[in-house]
Design an enzyme around this catalytic site. Structure first.
Site, PDB file in Angstrom:
ATOM      1  N   GLN A 287       0.819  -1.208   0.000  1.00 51.74           N
ATOM      2  CA  GLN A 287       0.000   0.000   0.000  1.00 51.74           C
ATOM      3  C   GLN A 287       0.851   1.256   0.000  1.00 51.74           C
ATOM      4  OE1 GLN A 287      -3.429  -0.456  -0.496  1.00 51.74           O
ATOM      5  NE2 GLN A 287      -2.344  -2.391  -0.824  1.00 51.74           N
TER       6      GLN A 287
ATOM      7  N   HIS B 284       1.671   2.998  -3.294  1.00 54.11           N
ATOM      8  CA  HIS B 284       0.605   3.689  -4.030  1.00 54.11           C
ATOM      9  C   HIS B 284       0.819   5.198  -4.079  1.00 54.11           C
ATOM     10  CE1 HIS B 284      -2.571   1.068  -5.411  1.00 54.11           C
ATOM     11  NE2 HIS B 284      -2.591   0.409  -4.281  1.00 54.11           N
TER      12      HIS B 284
ATOM     13  N   GLU C 226      -9.303   0.980   5.443  1.00 55.97           N
ATOM     14  CA  GLU C 226      -9.781   0.579   4.111  1.00 55.97           C
ATOM     15  C   GLU C 226      -9.573  -0.925   3.919  1.00 55.97           C
ATOM     16  OE1 GLU C 226      -8.809   1.643  -0.576  1.00 55.97           O
ATOM     17  OE2 GLU C 226      -7.362   2.126   0.997  1.00 55.97           O
ATOM     18  N   HIS C 227      -8.342  -1.381   4.108  1.00 52.50           N
ATOM     19  CA  HIS C 227      -8.011  -2.807   4.030  1.00 52.50           C
ATOM     20  C   HIS C 227      -7.577  -3.292   5.405  1.00 52.50           C
ATOM     21  CE1 HIS C 227      -6.822  -1.028   0.048  1.00 52.50           C
ATOM     22  NE2 HIS C 227      -7.544  -2.038  -0.405  1.00 52.50           N
TER      23      HIS C 227
ATOM     24  N   ASP D   5      -7.292  -6.768  -4.653  1.00 50.85           N
ATOM     25  CA  ASP D   5      -7.118  -5.648  -5.586  1.00 50.85           C
ATOM     26  C   ASP D   5      -7.411  -6.046  -7.025  1.00 50.85           C
ATOM     27  OD1 ASP D   5      -6.568  -3.452  -4.087  1.00 50.85           O
ATOM     28  OD2 ASP D   5      -4.409  -3.457  -4.406  1.00 50.85           O
TER      29      ASP D   5
ATOM     30  N   HIS E 112     -53.455  18.265   2.959  1.00 50.92           N
ATOM     31  CA  HIS E 112     -53.153  16.835   2.988  1.00 50.92           C
ATOM     32  C   HIS E 112     -54.357  16.047   3.517  1.00 50.92           C
ATOM     33  CE1 HIS E 112     -48.991  17.936   2.301  1.00 50.92           C
ATOM     34  NE2 HIS E 112     -48.588  16.666   2.396  1.00 50.92           N
TER      35      HIS E 112
END
Length: 429
Positions: A251, A254, A319-320, A353, A412
């Protein structure tokens, strides 16, 4: 890798995607120019920001054919297998429309309808991301979206990566445009002479893309404001340090702002992983990026026991999340917040992924506390269906009118009562 308090790490992750006031001003200006001047502004921003002049933004069939010649057959076969895995997983998420009939004859239900059009943003820049194409396009296809538009920033030769074009073709994308950044988001949201607007925009991008998505939300829908990638690894002394380090770096490479965290009750594993990370960093092609990520957002957190480690992970809401412990499956029920959960030594994050099938577009920056991975539901909308029977209105009309009057909405109440009066079920003075 440094050791931080969990509160410090959470603070870091939740502050990095807000953007600066200067960045937001740039994004607002770009959006305004695209809305006003369309293709002319789109061409100017592409020339200024991507450093390439384009006579046409559209990717042609000839370019796609050329892309197939630039990648080997084995890669194409891998993409096709990944497509099938991703499609199969997402088909299990499909839900049908439904109707129920009450004893009094009333029919209630829910009609599920695919969105008419979706725009998919595929990031460019430092790497090519064919996997992003598949993860955004395939669930939209499974949901039944008829028109899918893909945008991605061109290189300085005015081209998109061959692997990205092959993935787009295999996923069934018909409209592909060589535009990126905030200008691409604006074009998808509001349209230009070349690009027809869409109803929803999905896909990750840099801070300018994230801010642009936030700005256009409301005029169109968006999937999420995606931040830099992040991974938390919950491991004990049964984990291999070299494998844990490799997963942390998967990661970190990235983005300089990606976050990689090991949470463990084992001081021995923590020390071994710290050494392994530095050793493996030296061998990475994207060493500079990964090293900055590890230095700024990497951490090892040593807990008193596995229970504290689990609670730490839930505070991070990563996230992961990888769980590499003895009897790892037993911890699954204790995990409340994570975008995707990878259990066991062989479930390395890259498996998800690219190939396993679940979506890799995941909530970041702690938003896994309240949101989910991209899925088929994101590309559909739901309409309630109400077929109220005469018997039901007779039984419940007075209650409905009373409820309306409690809110001060006389019209109404009368809309219900006029039907009862017309059918002789109510006398109105």
């Amino acid at each position: 890798m440094k050791i931080l308090k969990v509160s410090e790490l959470v603070s870091i992750k939740r502050s990095i995607e807000t953007g600066t006031s200067e960045q937001l001003d740039v994004v607002k200006k770009i959006i305004a120019e695209i809305r006003t001047r369309g293709d002319e502004a789109l061409r100017e921003f592409t020339e200024k920001l991507d450093r390439v002049h384009l006579s046409s933004f559209s990717v042609t069939e000839k370019e796609i054919e050329a892309a197939y010649q630039q990648v080997d057959e084995h890669f194409i076969s891998i993409v096709r297998e990944a497509v099938e895995n991703i499609r199969t997983f997402h088909e299990k998420q499909l839900r049908p429309s439904w109707m129920t009939t009450e004893e009094n004859g009333t029919v209630l239900g829910q009609k599920i309808t695919p969105l008419d059009s979706v725009g998919v943003y595929v990031p460019g820049g430092t790497a090519a991301y064919p996997s992003s194409v598949l993860m955004n396009v395939i669930p939209a296809k499974v949901a039944g979206v008829k028109r899918i538009v893909m945008v991605s920033p061109p290189d300085d030769q005015g081209k998109l990566p061959a692997a990205v074009l092959v993935a787009a073709k295999e996923a069934g994308v018909k409209e592909i445009f060589k535009v990126g950044g905030a200008q691409a988001i604006a074009a998808l949201a509001y349209g230009t002479e070349t690009i027809t607007s869409v109803d929803k925009i999905t896909g990750p991008g840099n801070i300018f893309v994230a801010l642009a998505k936030r700005e256009v939300f409301g005029d169109v829908d968006i999937d999420m404001i995606a931040g830099p990638s992040e991974i938390a690894i919950l491991a004990d002394d049964t984990a291999r340090a070299d494998e844990v380090a490799a997963d942390l770096l998967s990661q970190a490479e990235h983005d300089p702002r990606a976050c990689s965290v090991l949470v463990t009750p084992s001081i021995a594993l923590a020390e071994e992983v710290a050494i392994e990370v530095e050793k493996q960093l030296e061998l990475l092609p994207r060493k500079d990026i990964a090293a900055r990520s590890i230095a700024d957002y990497g951490a090892i957190y040593v807990t008193a026991d596995i229970e504290e480690a689990v609670e730490t992970v839930n505070q991070l809401a990563p996230e992961h999340l990888e769980i590499i412990t003895e009897n790892a499956i037993e911890l699954l029920g204790k995990i409340r917040h994570a975008g995707a959960i990878f259990i066991g030594r062989y479930s390395s994050e890259p498996v998800g992924d690219y190939f396993a099938g679940p979506n890799h577009v995941l909530p970041t920056n702690g938003t896994a506390r309240f949101s989910s991975p991209l899925n088929v539901d994101d590309f559909q909308k739901k309409s309630s269906v109400i077929i109220y029977s005469e018997k039901a209105l007779t039984e419940n009309g007075a209650k409905i009118a009373e409820f309306a009057r409690m809110e001060g909405l006389e019209a109404h109440a009368r809309a219900v009562e006029i039907r009862l009066k017309n059918d002789g079920k109510l006398s109105l003075s």
